[in-house]
Design a protein around this motif. Sequence first.
Motif, PDB file in Angstrom:
ATOM      1  N   ASP A   1       6.865  33.629 -34.085  1.00  0.00           N
ATOM      2  CA  ASP A   1       6.637  32.401 -33.302  1.00  0.00           C
ATOM      3  C   ASP A   1       6.949  32.579 -31.822  1.00  0.00           C
ATOM      4  O   ASP A   1       6.540  31.742 -30.999  1.00  0.00           O
ATOM      5  CB  ASP A   1       7.488  31.254 -33.847  1.00  0.00           C
TER       6      ASP A   1
ATOM      7  N   MET B   1       4.458  36.648 -27.418  1.00  0.00           N
ATOM      8  CA  MET B   1       3.575  36.092 -26.386  1.00  0.00           C
ATOM      9  C   MET B   1       2.391  36.999 -26.069  1.00  0.00           C
ATOM     10  O   MET B   1       1.668  36.758 -25.101  1.00  0.00           O
ATOM     11  CB  MET B   1       4.373  35.815 -25.106  1.00  0.00           C
TER      12      MET B   1
ATOM     13  N   ASN C   1      -0.993  36.865 -23.858  1.00  0.00           N
ATOM     14  CA  ASN C   1      -1.943  35.979 -24.513  1.00  0.00           C
ATOM     15  C   ASN C   1      -1.713  34.558 -24.008  1.00  0.00           C
ATOM     16  O   ASN C   1      -0.632  33.999 -24.204  1.00  0.00           O
ATOM     17  CB  ASN C   1      -1.726  36.035 -26.034  1.00  0.00           C
TER      18      ASN C   1
ATOM     19  N   LYS D   1      -0.565  31.832 -26.710  1.00  0.00           N
ATOM     20  CA  LYS D   1       0.742  32.115 -27.299  1.00  0.00           C
ATOM     21  C   LYS D   1       1.857  31.966 -26.268  1.00  0.00           C
ATOM     22  O   LYS D   1       2.909  31.383 -26.546  1.00  0.00           O
ATOM     23  CB  LYS D   1       0.765  33.527 -27.884  1.00  0.00           C
TER      24      LYS D   1
ATOM     25  N   ASN E   1       2.519  28.272 -25.533  1.00  0.00           N
ATOM     26  CA  ASN E   1       3.253  27.593 -26.610  1.00  0.00           C
ATOM     27  C   ASN E   1       4.737  27.962 -26.591  1.00  0.00           C
ATOM     28  O   ASN E   1       5.606  27.095 -26.745  1.00  0.00           O
ATOM     29  CB  ASN E   1       2.660  27.957 -27.975  1.00  0.00           C
TER      30      ASN E   1
END
Length: 468
Positions: A378, A381, A391, A394, A397
């Motif tokens: 999670d 990146m 990314n 990613k 987030n």
Amino acid sequence: MLNLIKSKFEQAESYLFRWKLAPLVHFVESRESGIIFFKNSLKIVETSLPVISALKDFFAGYTKKECFQKYNIDPTEFNQLLSDIYNRSKEKLPVDKTEERENVLERLVIHVSNKCNLHCEYCYAEGGSYKQEAKLLDLNTLKLIISKFCDSFDGISNVQFFGGEPLLNIPMIDQACLLFKEKAEACEIESIPEFSVVTNGTIANKEMINIFKKHNIKMTISLDGPEDINDSLRGKTTFKKIKKLTRMLKNNHIQYGFESTYTKKHLEAGYTIKDLLHFFKLEFDQEEVHIPVVSLPDGHALALTPDEEKELNAEAVSCSLNLHQDCSYSCISHASRILKVYTEKQPIELYCTAGFATLTVDVFGDLYPCFMFSGIPDYKMGNVNDSIFPNPKKAKNVMEGIFSNAKHKDRKCLNCWAYPFCFGCIGGDYIRNDGNLNTKTNCKSIQAMAEQFLIGVGNFQSLKEKQN
């Protein structure tokens, strides 16, 4: 009737006064005096113990009359003091006009190894592998890391080699330093970064010494205290190996320091953080040591309670501020950080620099906000092999999740008197809170350390006044 109305009005007025000022001032009692701390200006004012006690009671909800009677204080003087506090609370720090270096990354952490030759009891990285394949960083991935970061940033202040145990891959450390020097010479970054390594200190050989001298690499050695406690946590003979390494480093004029992880086992063995400061000063003549409390879930055998952490850190900061009287201790890095805020009048803006001033790339080329998040999907990146790095989706987030939990986004933090001094580790919070970043785990500790600092400053000022 008029007296009742007047009384109710005074109560409402006092409530509003306290409500406005409570987040902006803090009252601290020392043995000899009281200290009023103004959050917005980072200034302190000394007063007597009865007055500081009266102020604490007043802000806790007592009426002025009750404070006058309890502490035998002159009403006119007390009202004047409250007026002064109100006026001082509105003072603010001057606007910082220092120009920040644009597009410069403060710290790039490169994992050169996902292997480790130790199995420390409290290791959050699962023996250095971060629950992934145990391998060493290869040259192709290293070249991509350096290329992508030099394309993304105008400069990188510090490159830190990490693991696992980074000294298991000394050739790649050498290659990285050479590649960064090439980039600087080709003006692809503004200057050669400073190089550092975090190591368990059990590997010592001529190759390593020569490479560290060649590139002026600074070393941070993980050592958890005297031989008995260190070896019980990190493995037998590790202390002796570290002693051998420090002799080699000293003989070759290589800079080194220590990081010591404090655990419940230390406390049970009778070692406080203050004791470790004494040990590092006498054994290694260290001026300053970083001693974080271990990050483990609540209930773990090696985890400390918040109250234990608070008391231990407060004592260590108090000791660090008395080095002018007793120089047989090292200074804990927490005290230096709080002192810098106070002397430079620069509040700490970020609770944690992960993702903002610090980025981490592992042996697979995966990008994370901090090494504490390595291997956690999670928080990945991107990867240096991606055509677009990082990314965008990613990275957005991950950073939105971190930013939403920043202290300036938290009303509880904004209303805390210790806000200017507040710092922590979101990786540690993640581990302690079972994957949740919403709760900061060291509030009590920060407040206790800041109070000890204010007491130390007050005592020092009193000492100077007596000498004059």
